[in-house]
Write a protein that holds these residues in place. Sequence first.
Motif, PDB file in Angstrom:
ATOM      1  N   GLY A 164       0.810  -1.219   0.000  1.00 45.45           N
ATOM      2  CA  GLY A 164       0.000   0.000   0.000  1.00 45.45           C
ATOM      3  C   GLY A 164       0.840   1.263   0.000  1.00 45.45           C
ATOM      4  O   GLY A 164       0.507   2.238  -0.671  1.00 45.45           O
ATOM      5  N   VAL A 165       1.936   1.265   0.739  1.00 44.52           N
ATOM      6  CA  VAL A 165       2.801   2.447   0.780  1.00 44.52           C
ATOM      7  C   VAL A 165       3.498   2.661  -0.569  1.00 44.52           C
ATOM      8  O   VAL A 165       3.614   3.786  -1.049  1.00 44.52           O
ATOM      9  N   LEU A 166       3.940   1.575  -1.184  1.00 40.56           N
ATOM     10  CA  LEU A 166       4.706   1.704  -2.420  1.00 40.56           C
ATOM     11  C   LEU A 166       3.841   1.938  -3.653  1.00 40.56           C
ATOM     12  O   LEU A 166       4.325   2.505  -4.632  1.00 40.56           O
ATOM     13  N   SER A 167       2.588   1.538  -3.629  1.00 44.59           N
ATOM     14  CA  SER A 167       1.783   1.610  -4.843  1.00 44.59           C
ATOM     15  C   SER A 167       0.754   2.733  -4.852  1.00 44.59           C
ATOM     16  O   SER A 167       0.192   3.025  -5.902  1.00 44.59           O
ATOM     17  N   ARG A 168       0.494   3.365  -3.743  1.00 45.60           N
ATOM     18  CA  ARG A 168      -0.568   4.375  -3.679  1.00 45.60           C
ATOM     19  C   ARG A 168      -0.013   5.764  -3.919  1.00 45.60           C
ATOM     20  O   ARG A 168       1.118   6.078  -3.593  1.00 45.60           O
ATOM     21  N   ARG A 169      -0.864   6.626  -4.456  1.00 41.97           N
ATOM     22  CA  ARG A 169      -0.524   8.030  -4.650  1.00 41.97           C
ATOM     23  C   ARG A 169      -1.306   8.933  -3.704  1.00 41.97           C
ATOM     24  O   ARG A 169      -0.951  10.074  -3.514  1.00 41.97           O
ATOM     25  N   ASN A 170      -2.371   8.410  -3.132  1.00 37.79           N
ATOM     26  CA  ASN A 170      -3.195   9.175  -2.217  1.00 37.79           C
ATOM     27  C   ASN A 170      -2.559   9.149  -0.819  1.00 37.79           C
ATOM     28  O   ASN A 170      -2.255   8.082  -0.282  1.00 37.79           O
ATOM     29  N   VAL A 223      -1.846   6.075   2.038  1.00 40.44           N
ATOM     30  CA  VAL A 223      -0.484   5.778   2.488  1.00 40.44           C
ATOM     31  C   VAL A 223      -0.435   5.760   4.017  1.00 40.44           C
ATOM     32  O   VAL A 223       0.187   4.872   4.620  1.00 40.44           O
ATOM     33  N   LEU A 224      -1.107   6.719   4.652  1.00 35.11           N
ATOM     34  CA  LEU A 224      -1.150   6.718   6.122  1.00 35.11           C
ATOM     35  C   LEU A 224      -1.858   5.479   6.655  1.00 35.11           C
ATOM     36  O   LEU A 224      -1.450   4.907   7.676  1.00 35.11           O
ATOM     37  N   MET A 225      -2.915   5.051   5.980  1.00 33.27           N
ATOM     38  CA  MET A 225      -3.607   3.834   6.403  1.00 33.27           C
ATOM     39  C   MET A 225      -2.702   2.617   6.260  1.00 33.27           C
ATOM     40  O   MET A 225      -2.715   1.718   7.123  1.00 33.27           O
ATOM     41  N   ASN A 233      -2.545  14.287  -3.586  1.00 34.81           N
ATOM     42  CA  ASN A 233      -1.617  13.475  -4.355  1.00 34.81           C
ATOM     43  C   ASN A 233      -0.203  13.636  -3.791  1.00 34.81           C
ATOM     44  O   ASN A 233       0.276  14.751  -3.571  1.00 34.81           O
ATOM     45  N   ILE A 234       0.468  12.533  -3.571  1.00 35.11           N
ATOM     46  CA  ILE A 234       1.797  12.570  -2.965  1.00 35.11           C
ATOM     47  C   ILE A 234       2.822  13.198  -3.905  1.00 35.11           C
ATOM     48  O   ILE A 234       3.791  13.799  -3.462  1.00 35.11           O
ATOM     49  N   ASP A 235       2.595  13.074  -5.206  1.00 32.34           N
ATOM     50  CA  ASP A 235       3.541  13.652  -6.162  1.00 32.34           C
ATOM     51  C   ASP A 235       3.629  15.167  -6.037  1.00 32.34           C
ATOM     52  O   ASP A 235       4.639  15.767  -6.391  1.00 32.34           O
TER      53      ASP A 235
END
Length: 103
Positions: free
Chosen positions: A20-26, A30-32, A94-96
């Motif tokens: 989840g941390v490596l594949s998500r952009r939201n 990522v916090l979840m 978005n993390i980007d």
Amino acid sequence: MQATYPLVFAALLFCVGIYGVLSRRNAVLVLMSVEMMLAAVTINLVAFGEIARGADAVLTGQVFALFVIAVGAAEVGVGLAIILLLYRNRASVNIDEADLMKY
């Protein structure tokens, strides 16, 4: 208590959290995922505390698990504050776009 089941469950939960941390952009997801990884660590601490129950370790795993829960609560507070500021400034979580907050 057989230690295999909680340890395998914690390993699977940790792997799902890493994915989840490596594949998500939201940022919220990522916090979840980070919280899922902390839950896996908590399960491991309690399981290892039960394994070492016969030794001098009295409630050691449970005490460390409480510290992990406290760190997780602090991480959620700080993380949600950062996410709210990111959303307020960029209208997106978005993390980007998180590296653009420094300007």
